[in-house]
Design a protein around this motif. Structure first.
Motif, PDB file in Angstrom:
ATOM      1  N   TYR A 179      45.851  78.447   5.796  1.00  0.00           N
ATOM      2  CA  TYR A 179      46.538  78.566   6.961  1.00  0.00           C
ATOM      3  C   TYR A 179      46.611  80.420   6.839  1.00  0.00           C
ATOM      4  O   TYR A 179      46.516  80.489   5.303  1.00  0.00           O
ATOM      5  N   GLU A 180      46.253  80.660   7.539  1.00  0.00           N
ATOM      6  CA  GLU A 180      46.122  81.949   7.534  1.00  0.00           C
ATOM      7  C   GLU A 180      47.525  83.187   7.913  1.00  0.00           C
ATOM      8  O   GLU A 180      47.469  82.895   9.529  1.00  0.00           O
ATOM      9  N   HIS A 181      48.092  84.115   7.334  1.00  0.00           N
ATOM     10  CA  HIS A 181      48.329  85.091   8.239  1.00  0.00           C
ATOM     11  C   HIS A 181      49.776  84.585   8.859  1.00  0.00           C
ATOM     12  O   HIS A 181      50.408  85.023  10.054  1.00  0.00           O
ATOM     13  N   LEU A 182      50.737  83.617   8.544  1.00  0.00           N
ATOM     14  CA  LEU A 182      52.009  83.208   8.617  1.00  0.00           C
ATOM     15  C   LEU A 182      52.566  84.693   8.732  1.00  0.00           C
ATOM     16  O   LEU A 182      53.061  85.204   7.954  1.00  0.00           O
ATOM     17  N   SER A 183      53.514  84.038   9.683  1.00  0.00           N
ATOM     18  CA  SER A 183      54.581  84.527   9.954  1.00  0.00           C
ATOM     19  C   SER A 183      55.878  84.096  10.484  1.00  0.00           C
ATOM     20  O   SER A 183      55.455  83.789  11.012  1.00  0.00           O
ATOM     21  N   ILE A 184      56.890  84.518  10.303  1.00  0.00           N
ATOM     22  CA  ILE A 184      58.167  84.028  11.199  1.00  0.00           C
ATOM     23  C   ILE A 184      59.136  84.747  10.832  1.00  0.00           C
ATOM     24  O   ILE A 184      59.204  85.711  10.394  1.00  0.00           O
ATOM     25  N   GLU A 185      59.513  85.480  12.529  1.00  0.00           N
ATOM     26  CA  GLU A 185      59.988  86.000  13.112  1.00  0.00           C
ATOM     27  C   GLU A 185      61.954  85.397  13.194  1.00  0.00           C
ATOM     28  O   GLU A 185      61.770  84.206  13.908  1.00  0.00           O
ATOM     29  N   HIS A 186      62.544  86.510  12.824  1.00  0.00           N
ATOM     30  CA  HIS A 186      64.051  86.144  13.226  1.00  0.00           C
ATOM     31  C   HIS A 186      64.657  86.732  14.626  1.00  0.00           C
ATOM     32  O   HIS A 186      65.145  87.806  14.773  1.00  0.00           O
ATOM     33  N   ARG A 187      63.946  86.053  15.343  1.00  0.00           N
ATOM     34  CA  ARG A 187      64.751  86.335  17.034  1.00  0.00           C
ATOM     35  C   ARG A 187      64.396  85.260  18.433  1.00  0.00           C
ATOM     36  O   ARG A 187      63.955  84.643  17.559  1.00  0.00           O
ATOM     37  N   THR A 188      64.947  86.118  19.179  1.00  0.00           N
ATOM     38  CA  THR A 188      65.167  85.149  20.225  1.00  0.00           C
ATOM     39  C   THR A 188      64.549  85.294  21.408  1.00  0.00           C
ATOM     40  O   THR A 188      63.874  86.050  21.888  1.00  0.00           O
ATOM     41  N   VAL A 189      62.942  84.552  22.017  1.00  0.00           N
ATOM     42  CA  VAL A 189      62.597  84.795  22.813  1.00  0.00           C
ATOM     43  C   VAL A 189      63.304  84.821  24.222  1.00  0.00           C
ATOM     44  O   VAL A 189      63.918  83.980  24.330  1.00  0.00           O
ATOM     45  N   ALA A 190      63.089  86.135  25.278  1.00  0.00           N
ATOM     46  CA  ALA A 190      63.784  85.347  26.227  1.00  0.00           C
ATOM     47  C   ALA A 190      63.397  84.080  27.579  1.00  0.00           C
ATOM     48  O   ALA A 190      63.942  83.341  28.461  1.00  0.00           O
ATOM     49  N   ASN A 191      61.302  83.771  27.285  1.00  0.00           N
ATOM     50  CA  ASN A 191      60.967  82.912  28.223  1.00  0.00           C
ATOM     51  C   ASN A 191      60.426  82.068  27.482  1.00  0.00           C
ATOM     52  O   ASN A 191      59.579  82.052  26.682  1.00  0.00           O
ATOM     53  N   ILE A 192      61.345  80.377  26.415  1.00  0.00           N
ATOM     54  CA  ILE A 192      60.451  79.745  25.249  1.00  0.00           C
ATOM     55  C   ILE A 192      59.174  79.152  25.587  1.00  0.00           C
ATOM     56  O   ILE A 192      58.334  79.050  24.919  1.00  0.00           O
ATOM     57  N   ARG A 193      59.197  78.731  27.076  1.00  0.00           N
ATOM     58  CA  ARG A 193      58.215  78.152  27.494  1.00  0.00           C
ATOM     59  C   ARG A 193      56.632  79.063  27.797  1.00  0.00           C
ATOM     60  O   ARG A 193      55.647  79.161  27.182  1.00  0.00           O
ATOM     61  N   MET A 194      57.102  80.693  27.993  1.00  0.00           N
ATOM     62  CA  MET A 194      55.706  81.439  27.828  1.00  0.00           C
ATOM     63  C   MET A 194      56.036  82.113  25.756  1.00  0.00           C
ATOM     64  O   MET A 194      54.468  82.624  24.998  1.00  0.00           O
ATOM     65  N   GLY A 195      56.130  81.607  25.258  1.00  0.00           N
ATOM     66  CA  GLY A 195      56.528  81.843  24.165  1.00  0.00           C
ATOM     67  C   GLY A 195      56.825  83.702  23.260  1.00  0.00           C
ATOM     68  O   GLY A 195      56.634  83.662  22.353  1.00  0.00           O
ATOM     69  N   GLY A 196      57.101  84.608  24.247  1.00  0.00           N
ATOM     70  CA  GLY A 196      58.099  85.460  24.184  1.00  0.00           C
ATOM     71  C   GLY A 196      56.349  86.405  23.486  1.00  0.00           C
ATOM     72  O   GLY A 196      56.297  87.611  23.027  1.00  0.00           O
ATOM     73  N   VAL A 197      55.348  86.194  23.972  1.00  0.00           N
ATOM     74  CA  VAL A 197      53.830  87.004  24.058  1.00  0.00           C
ATOM     75  C   VAL A 197      52.893  87.056  24.943  1.00  0.00           C
ATOM     76  O   VAL A 197      53.422  86.552  26.134  1.00  0.00           O
ATOM     77  N   ILE A 198      51.831  87.547  24.657  1.00  0.00           N
ATOM     78  CA  ILE A 198      50.881  87.938  25.988  1.00  0.00           C
ATOM     79  C   ILE A 198      49.942  86.142  26.075  1.00  0.00           C
ATOM     80  O   ILE A 198      50.271  85.553  25.947  1.00  0.00           O
ATOM     81  N   SER A 199      51.148  85.724  27.571  1.00  0.00           N
ATOM     82  CA  SER A 199      50.281  84.674  28.153  1.00  0.00           C
ATOM     83  C   SER A 199      49.287  84.962  28.837  1.00  0.00           C
ATOM     84  O   SER A 199      47.810  85.942  28.352  1.00  0.00           O
ATOM     85  N   VAL A 200      48.480  83.311  29.576  1.00  0.00           N
ATOM     86  CA  VAL A 200      47.011  83.233  29.441  1.00  0.00           C
ATOM     87  C   VAL A 200      46.730  84.523  31.180  1.00  0.00           C
ATOM     88  O   VAL A 200      45.852  84.628  31.301  1.00  0.00           O
ATOM     89  N   LEU A 201      47.971  84.616  32.065  1.00  0.00           N
ATOM     90  CA  LEU A 201      48.118  85.622  33.034  1.00  0.00           C
ATOM     91  C   LEU A 201      48.008  86.949  32.695  1.00  0.00           C
ATOM     92  O   LEU A 201      48.061  87.818  33.444  1.00  0.00           O
ATOM     93  N   GLY A 202      48.460  87.350  31.146  1.00  0.00           N
ATOM     94  CA  GLY A 202      48.728  88.404  31.230  1.00  0.00           C
ATOM     95  C   GLY A 202      49.632  88.723  31.335  1.00  0.00           C
ATOM     96  O   GLY A 202      50.343  90.136  31.123  1.00  0.00           O
TER      97      GLY A 202
END
Length: 246
Positions: A179-202
């Motif tokens: 397991y590499e580069h483990l991170s746990i952020e205490h935050r609430t994503v706006a759209n849980i399906r998208m995950g709050g990160v760059i999606s496959v659509l950009g």
């Protein structure tokens, strides 16, 4: 972060890499009693795999890069959220009983389901878990940036959940799980399906903006958006709708 064990094993931590040994015949799975008449066996009911966890209160985003040797059926690097022995969920990069490397998820509420996701021709992937209340989502990525959703579900995990790394070897002799580069952020994503990160659509779960990055508006519930000059293509409830910005 302070980590603890359920089913303690050996662990080494060096240069942002955590290696956990998965002993032979270890897993987390609650079988409903199903049996296989041919082919590989249905997974046994086991709750003996090493789980290296920390306690997290409220919403969070966990992300980690995982890899292993894929020697025996159901060998896996996994991440897990755990309330008790009959209420938990895991996302796995697993050698399946079809002989493929796949993104697999299991949600357990008394008994376990077992959902094989996409096959992935890679030695390593990124796994992500998001929590928003009692809603959870698992995502995976090949590059740590462009994530695909592999599972959305609800789980009564309690206000404080046990969250961490699971190393399993249900049918084989066991081995190292990396397991590499483990991170746990205490935050609430706006759209849980998208995950709050760059999606496959950009897309991102942020307000719409024009080409120069200046916000021009927002959409309900943090709907993901992408800029195309003064027009924004929005993915909303699975459909693409075109909005013209004022």
């Amino acid at each position: 972060m302070e980590f603890q064990w359920i089913n303690e094993s050996t662990v080494t931590e060096r240069d942002d890499v955590i290696s956990i040994f998965a002993p032979e015949h270890t897993d987390f799975f609650c079988n409903s009693g199903a049996e296989a008449e041919e082919g590989d066996a249905v997974p046994d009911s086991l709750c003996n795999a090493p789980f290296y966890y920390t306690e997290v209160e409220g919403d969070f985003v966990l992300r980690v890069k995982v890899s292993h040797d894929f020697k025996q059926t159901y060998d896996s690097c996994s991440i897990m959220v755990f309330k008790d022995l009959t209420h938990w969920a895991k996302a796995c990069f697993e050698l399946t009983d079809f002989g493929t490397r796949a993104m697999v998820s299991v949600v357990t509420k008394g008994v376990s389901d077992d959902a094989n996701g996409p096959n992935v021709d890679a030695d390593a992937v990124w796994l992500q878990m998001c929590r928003k209340g009692d809603a959870f989502a698992f995502h995976y990525a090949l590059d740590g940036e462009h994530f695909y959703m592999m599972r959305f579900f609800t789980l009564d995990a309690g206000k404080v959940a046990k969250v961490g790394l699971l190393a399993q070897a249900p049918t084989g002799k066991g081995g190292e799980r990396r397991y590499e580069h483990l991170s746990i952020e205490h935050r609430t994503v706006a759209n849980i399906r998208m995950g709050g990160v760059i999606s496959v659509l950009g897309n991102r779960d942020t307000a719409a903006c024009c080409e120069d990055g200046v916000p021009r508006g927002s959409f309900p519930c943090g709907t993901p958006s992408r800029c195309y000059s003064r027009e924004v293509s929005v993915m909303l409830r699975g459909y693409h709708e075109l909005f013209t910005m004022a």
